[in-house]
Each structure stands twice: as structure tokens, then as C-alpha cells.
Design a protein around this motif. Structure first.
Motif, PDB file in Angstrom:
ATOM      1  N   LYS A  91       1.175  -1.117   0.207  1.00 45.13           N
ATOM      2  CA  LYS A  91       0.494   0.044  -0.048  1.00 45.13           C
ATOM      3  C   LYS A  91       0.662   1.325  -0.080  1.00 45.13           C
ATOM      4  CE  LYS A  91      -4.147  -1.902   2.113  1.00 45.13           C
ATOM      5  NZ  LYS A  91      -4.745  -2.560   0.659  1.00 45.13           N
ATOM      6  N   GLN A  92       1.476   0.722  -0.682  1.00 47.30           N
ATOM      7  CA  GLN A  92       2.813   2.527  -0.711  1.00 47.30           C
ATOM      8  C   GLN A  92       2.586   3.053  -2.038  1.00 47.30           C
ATOM      9  OE1 GLN A  92       7.271   0.641  -0.412  1.00 47.30           O
ATOM     10  NE2 GLN A  92       6.869   0.099   1.774  1.00 47.30           N
ATOM     11  N   LEU A  93       1.971   2.225  -2.347  1.00 48.03           N
ATOM     12  CA  LEU A  93       1.605   2.656  -3.928  1.00 48.03           C
ATOM     13  C   LEU A  93      -0.183   2.313  -4.360  1.00 48.03           C
ATOM     14  CD1 LEU A  93       5.030   2.119  -6.496  1.00 48.03           C
ATOM     15  CD2 LEU A  93       3.955   4.510  -6.000  1.00 48.03           C
ATOM     16  N   THR A  94      -0.559   3.128  -4.826  1.00 44.17           N
ATOM     17  CA  THR A  94      -2.083   2.336  -5.842  1.00 44.17           C
ATOM     18  C   THR A  94      -1.775   1.669  -6.991  1.00 44.17           C
ATOM     19  OG1 THR A  94      -2.504   4.624  -7.321  1.00 44.17           O
ATOM     20  CG2 THR A  94      -3.143   4.525  -5.005  1.00 44.17           C
ATOM     21  N   VAL A  95      -3.041   1.047  -8.102  1.00 44.78           N
ATOM     22  CA  VAL A  95      -2.508   0.172  -8.799  1.00 44.78           C
ATOM     23  C   VAL A  95      -1.873   1.211 -10.277  1.00 44.78           C
ATOM     24  CG1 VAL A  95      -3.133  -1.070 -10.737  1.00 44.78           C
ATOM     25  CG2 VAL A  95      -3.468  -1.458  -8.254  1.00 44.78           C
ATOM     26  N   GLU A  96      -2.997   2.579 -10.033  1.00 45.85           N
ATOM     27  CA  GLU A  96      -2.898   3.451 -10.692  1.00 45.85           C
ATOM     28  C   GLU A  96      -0.948   4.155 -10.600  1.00 45.85           C
ATOM     29  OE1 GLU A  96      -5.680   3.322  -9.617  1.00 45.85           O
ATOM     30  OE2 GLU A  96      -6.495   2.683 -10.414  1.00 45.85           O
ATOM     31  N   GLN A  97      -1.018   4.530  -9.555  1.00 49.31           N
ATOM     32  CA  GLN A  97       0.528   4.981  -9.123  1.00 49.31           C
ATOM     33  C   GLN A  97       1.958   3.954  -9.893  1.00 49.31           C
ATOM     34  OE1 GLN A  97      -0.093   5.774  -4.876  1.00 49.31           O
ATOM     35  NE2 GLN A  97       0.093   8.365  -5.830  1.00 49.31           N
ATOM     36  N   GLY A  98       1.512   3.161  -9.491  1.00 47.10           N
ATOM     37  CA  GLY A  98       2.156   2.162 -10.095  1.00 47.10           C
ATOM     38  C   GLY A  98       2.486   1.920 -11.329  1.00 47.10           C
ATOM     39  N   ALA A  99       1.332   2.061 -12.163  1.00 51.78           N
ATOM     40  CA  ALA A  99       1.333   1.677 -14.124  1.00 51.78           C
ATOM     41  C   ALA A  99       1.335   2.721 -14.142  1.00 51.78           C
ATOM     42  CB  ALA A  99      -0.064   2.074 -14.430  1.00 51.78           C
ATOM     43  N   VAL A 100       2.019   4.030 -14.065  1.00 50.08           N
ATOM     44  CA  VAL A 100       2.404   5.034 -13.788  1.00 50.08           C
ATOM     45  C   VAL A 100       4.145   5.019 -13.807  1.00 50.08           C
ATOM     46  CG1 VAL A 100       2.549   8.006 -13.631  1.00 50.08           C
ATOM     47  CG2 VAL A 100       0.779   6.726 -13.662  1.00 50.08           C
ATOM     48  N   GLU A 101       4.436   4.758 -12.841  1.00 51.48           N
ATOM     49  CA  GLU A 101       5.692   4.196 -12.660  1.00 51.48           C
ATOM     50  C   GLU A 101       6.687   3.702 -13.920  1.00 51.48           C
ATOM     51  OE1 GLU A 101       7.762   5.843  -9.856  1.00 51.48           O
ATOM     52  OE2 GLU A 101       6.139   6.638  -9.921  1.00 51.48           O
ATOM     53  N   LEU A 102       6.007   2.626 -14.249  1.00 52.19           N
ATOM     54  CA  LEU A 102       6.319   1.713 -14.966  1.00 52.19           C
ATOM     55  C   LEU A 102       5.966   2.531 -16.040  1.00 52.19           C
ATOM     56  CD1 LEU A 102       4.445  -1.705 -14.507  1.00 52.19           C
ATOM     57  CD2 LEU A 102       6.904  -1.095 -14.042  1.00 52.19           C
ATOM     58  N   THR A 103       5.317   2.804 -16.441  1.00 46.04           N
ATOM     59  CA  THR A 103       5.587   4.522 -18.086  1.00 46.04           C
ATOM     60  C   THR A 103       6.664   5.171 -18.001  1.00 46.04           C
ATOM     61  OG1 THR A 103       3.184   4.054 -17.224  1.00 46.04           O
ATOM     62  CG2 THR A 103       3.848   4.940 -19.138  1.00 46.04           C
ATOM     63  N   LYS A 104       7.360   5.780 -16.615  1.00 50.67           N
ATOM     64  CA  LYS A 104       8.485   6.354 -16.654  1.00 50.67           C
ATOM     65  C   LYS A 104       9.141   6.204 -17.697  1.00 50.67           C
ATOM     66  CE  LYS A 104       7.120   9.109 -12.388  1.00 50.67           C
ATOM     67  NZ  LYS A 104       7.564   9.143 -11.615  1.00 50.67           N
ATOM     68  N   PRO A 105       9.954   5.024 -17.803  1.00 48.59           N
ATOM     69  CA  PRO A 105      11.151   4.502 -18.532  1.00 48.59           C
ATOM     70  C   PRO A 105      11.198   4.520 -19.978  1.00 48.59           C
ATOM     71  CG  PRO A 105      11.086   3.393 -16.723  1.00 48.59           C
ATOM     72  CD  PRO A 105       9.655   3.586 -16.418  1.00 48.59           C
ATOM     73  N   CYS A 106       9.545   4.184 -20.330  1.00 49.61           N
ATOM     74  CA  CYS A 106       9.702   4.183 -21.861  1.00 49.61           C
ATOM     75  C   CYS A 106       9.787   4.942 -22.646  1.00 49.61           C
ATOM     76  CB  CYS A 106       8.191   3.573 -22.312  1.00 49.61           C
ATOM     77  SG  CYS A 106       7.847   2.996 -23.288  1.00 49.61           S
ATOM     78  N   VAL A 107      10.973   5.694 -23.053  1.00 50.33           N
ATOM     79  CA  VAL A 107      10.591   6.745 -23.184  1.00 50.33           C
ATOM     80  C   VAL A 107      10.119   7.596 -24.282  1.00 50.33           C
ATOM     81  CG1 VAL A 107      13.142   7.617 -22.449  1.00 50.33           C
ATOM     82  CG2 VAL A 107      13.055   6.008 -24.657  1.00 50.33           C
ATOM     83  N   CYS A 108       9.717   6.655 -25.115  1.00 52.87           N
ATOM     84  CA  CYS A 108       9.139   6.786 -26.868  1.00 52.87           C
ATOM     85  C   CYS A 108       7.646   7.337 -26.236  1.00 52.87           C
ATOM     86  CB  CYS A 108       8.859   5.258 -27.525  1.00 52.87           C
ATOM     87  SG  CYS A 108      10.288   4.221 -28.315  1.00 52.87           S
ATOM     88  N   GLY A 109       7.341   7.190 -25.206  1.00 51.77           N
ATOM     89  CA  GLY A 109       5.662   7.076 -25.072  1.00 51.77           C
ATOM     90  C   GLY A 109       4.140   5.803 -25.755  1.00 51.77           C
ATOM     91  N   VAL A 110       5.198   4.266 -25.479  1.00 49.80           N
ATOM     92  CA  VAL A 110       4.096   3.462 -26.347  1.00 49.80           C
ATOM     93  C   VAL A 110       3.859   2.883 -24.968  1.00 49.80           C
ATOM     94  CG1 VAL A 110       5.247   4.128 -28.357  1.00 49.80           C
ATOM     95  CG2 VAL A 110       6.173   2.510 -26.850  1.00 49.80           C
TER      96      VAL A 110
END
Lengths: 241, 206
Positions: free
Chosen positions: B173-192
């Protein structure tokens, strides 16, 4: 990539998770990088994951710079003008006409997804395909071939480990069966995975050039893929054969 | 570069997963392409994309906003917009066709859905790329749930270790599912990377 040891506080759980090859490890209470495993993708530097800004790129000399070219998606190849590990392949086919009716584009990406590959394994695939493929001249793997007729690579890059590398080229449609057989054989000889992609012009009825042959050979493509919608100018014009 | 090919996932998941990419060609239409590529992304921005990015600069989650992506783009940028809705893709394609900016536009998604999108937008598919999947030592691969997240970044910038770390933080419970998804999104530089779909997959972990 290097980690400034004097600044590092050893909170390795913050940085190591961003490394796709698990090259960051803890030793003497600080984070260190296994240079054999590090592919110079710069993910750890770019995110950024270190609260103390300990990661810093270093000057890369050949052949280590080749690792970065094959691993960091932001690097741009001056020869192709394209960032990433391959070429524009089908993405600009509406301008270049690179993939024509009667042919298909083959892209074999070694190390993908997420495993990484030695360049020796890349060479095995190049050699297996060489009799049947016209290697794409602007592809970074083709650049490091010492002989495009045999697919053999330069010795100075064979010891490198990269996140992925795409073997790419043009194949006549009547070679589809023999190319698939060659790939099937070499798949058992490499110590990594590879993802196989095929590109083709679309016929006016919406079908693909190799659709029937693929089905006859028993290959089932993913339901999801890429479509160039033909909006570019100047448009390459090619008549149906 | 085949960074949006080879995405794994169920047809249901992939029915909410569409990438639009635009790029110029060296020696053909590269000069002055920045404005055209930004123009295409601005059209997409009107139709609720869930991600915007340029492979050479980064995505809106890494850089902070779509405007920051636009500001950094140069001639030869590789522009991406990602959608979780087919209608938003269709509306973007219609406007892009009408704008007639002359850049190559490539869409990734389920072929039957993309065929329908093209038809509704008045477009004729020119060239297609399809995946024959993963060959070789497949015992080195992670399980399917990890793979469905990992392959959303074709450059492998979303490692399995990061996925596991985010899953642990969600469980704690340190992150919500949505916040976790954003954390995974950040390294993908292309935006895909698709944060909406990532959140759905993350729910299956926890």
C-alpha cells in the motif's frame, strides 16, 4: 555507465530495479556495475532513479560504444537518422518503397524481449540467413558485417553483449519456406531468444503478400501488429505485378 | 526498429491499446519535419491520448507534460501518441488525413480493429508488419503477466525487476495500482507504454 562511489549511500533497491540486465550489485555497502553485464542502455541515468545523482555516463570507445548503440533507444544513428536499434523499415515504406510486392521484409531481433544477446549469437543468425536474404545496408548489424555474403561479423564486436540487435533484410517471397526453416534450425543453436517480424505490402483487397504461404506453412502471427496507413509525401508509387 | 511490434496480451487487453507513430524519412521529407510532427501530436492531443512521446527525447511522464515533449522535438523526431480508445484513434486519423502533413503514420493494434479504423478514417493500409512471436531459448522468459507489461516497451526499458518492485509497493500500500502503472510508464521514452492497460495487468498481480 559509472557510479560515483564516494557519493553512493548503498540504497541499491532504488536503482538496481531499473537495470534490464541486472548489472547493478552491492559490494562494500555501495552500488557497483558489472561491466560485462551492463549494456550501456542509460536507463538508470535517464529515469533518474538515484537520489544522489551518482550515475554518470563515461566516454565509450569502440567496441563498447556499439553496446550503447544497440541498447539505448535514444541514440541516433547518423547514417540512418533513426534512433533505436534498427532502421525505418516498413514505417516509411510509403516514401522509400523499400518493401515491394513479391518480397517481404524480415526483422529478427535477438535478445528481445528482455534477455539480451551476445554478438556471437547474432552472427549465428546472420550466417543462417545469408544465403537467402539481402541484408538491409543501413542496418547497424549489417554495418558490422565483414562479409555480407556469408553474414560473418567483425571480430572486434563478437565479444560484446547488447540488449537486442536486429538482423534485417529483404527476401523474395518464394524464399519464405526456406527462410523459416533456417530460422527454426538456428533457434536451437542460440543461447538467447529472438522475436521474428515480417513486413509486406498490402494488396488492394486488404490481404498481405505472404498471407497464404504463412498459413500453409503453419505459422500463426500475433493478432496485433503495425500498419503504415500510407499518408506520407512524396509517395513511392509501385504497380502491382 | 520494431518497438511496437511483438506486444503480448489477450485480445481483450489489446482492444484498448493503440499506438500512433509519425516520422519523416531522411533524404525525402526530413527538413522542416519538426512542425509537421508536432502538428500531428497536437491533433492527437485533442483526442485524449494516454501518452505522448518522442523516442529521441522522452515521454510526457518522464518530461512532465506533452508541451515539454513538443518543445524538445526536432526535425527527424519520432513522434508517438498512445490511445486506450479506438474512437479516439479514428478521430485522430481523420484529422491527420485532412491536415495532409505528408509524414509517414503507422498505427499498432489488433489488425481487424486497425482495418476498421482505417476504413472509418478514409485511409488505405499501405504496408503491414506482423509478429511470428518469440523463438529460441524461451525458458529464459518471465511468465505471461510480466511479459504483457514488459513488451509494452519494445526497447526493454521496463525490466521485470521494476515490475516486481512496483507490485511489492502496491501490495504494501505504498502505491496505488494507478500510481504503480505510471512508475512503469516513465522509463519507456518513446511514449508507447500504456498506463491504462498496465493498471489492469497490475491488478492481476495483487
Amino acid at each position: 555507465m559509472q557510479i560515483h562511489q564516494e557519493e553512493c549511500r548503498g540504497c541499491i533497491e532504488k536503482c538496481s530495479v531499473y537495470c534490464p540486465t541486472k548489472a547493478i550489485f552491492k559490494d562494500d555497502d555501495v552500488a557497483k556495475i558489472d561491466r560485462d553485464l551492463c549494456v550501456e542502455c542509460y536507463n538508470c541515468y535517464r529515469v533518474p532513479c538515484c537520489p544522489y545523482d551518482c550515475f554518470e555516463p563515461e566516454e565509450l570507445e569502440w567496441p563498447r560504444s556499439f553496446r550503447r548503440a544497440m541498447s539505448d533507444p535514444i541514440t541516433v544513428d547518423n547514417r540512418t537518422g533513426v534512433s533505436g536499434r534498427g532502421t525505418a523499415e516498413m514505417k516509411t515504406n510509403d516514401v522509400t518503397g523499400r518493401i515491394k510486392y513479391g518480397h517481404f521484409g524480415l526483422g529478427v531481433e535477438l535478445g528481445r524481449p528482455g534477455v539480451g544477446t551476445s554478438m556471437r549469437d547474432v552472427e549465428k543468425v546472420c550466417i543462417a540467413l545469408a544465403p537467402y536474404i539481402s541484408f538491409e545496408p543501413k542496418n547497424p548489424v549489417t554495418y558490422v558485417m565483414k562479409d555480407i555474403k556469408t553474414g560473418k561479423l567483425r571480430e572486434d564486436i563478437l565479444g560484446e553483449f547488447v540488449l537486442s540487435a536486429i538482423v534485417e533484410g529483404d527476401v523474395a517471397i518464394d524464399k519464405l519456406e526456406v527462410v523459416m526453416a533456417a530460422l527454426k534450425k538456428v533457434a536451437g543453436e542460440v543461447d538467447t531468444v529472438f522475436s521474428v517480424g515480417l513486413s509486406s505490402r498490402v494488396y488492394p483487397d486488404g490481404s498481405l503478400v505472404f498471407k497464404d504461404q504463412l498459413e500453409r506453412l503453419g505459422y500463426t502471427p500475433y493478432l496485433c501488429g503495425k500498419t503504415n496507413v500510407g499518408l506520407a509525401k512524396p509517395a513511392f508509387v509501385e504497380g502491382l505485378r | 526498429m520494431t518497438h511496437t511490434l511483438h506486444r503480448t496480451g489477450t485480445p481483450t487487453d489489446q482492444a484498448a491499446d493503440y499506438t500512433l507513430m509519425a516520422m519523416a524519412t531522411k533524404d525525402a521529407n526530413l527538413k522542416g519535419s519538426r512542425e509537421k510532427l508536432v502538428g500531428i501530436l497536437r491533433i492527437c492531443l485533442k483526442h485524449n491520448p494516454i501518452n505522448i512521446g518522442d523516442t529521441q527525447q522522452g515521454d510526457m511522464y518522464l518530461l512532465g507534460s506533452a508541451e515539454e515533449v513538443f518543445k524538445r522535438m526536432v526535425d527527424g523526431a519520432i513522434a508517438h501518441a498512445h490511445f486506450d480508445s479506438k474512437d479516439n484513434l479514428i478521430n485522430s486519423l481523420k484529422e491527420i488525413r485532412e491536415a495532409d502533413l505528408g509524414m509517414s503514420v503507422i498505427v499498432t493494434g489488433l489488425f481487424d480493429q486497425i482495418k476498421d479504423c482505417c476504413s472509418q478514417a478514409g485511409l488505405t493500409p499501405h504496408t503491414q508488419a506482423l509478429s511470428l512471436g518469440i523463438w529460441g531459448k524461451t525458458d529464459k522468459l518471465p511468465d505471461r503477466k510480466h511479459l504483457d507489461l514488459h513488451t509494452m516497451c519494445g526497447h526493454a526499458m521496463v525490466p521485470v525487476t521494476l515490475i516486481d518492485s512496483v507490485v511489492e509497493k502496491i501490495k504494501a500500500k505504498q502505491l496505488t495500482v494507478e500510481q504503480g502503472a505510471v512508475e512503469l510508464t516513465k522509463p519507456c521514452v518513446c511514449g508507447v507504454f500504456n498506463p491504462t492497460r498496465a493498471a489492469e495487468v497490475l491488478r492481476r498481480f495483487v
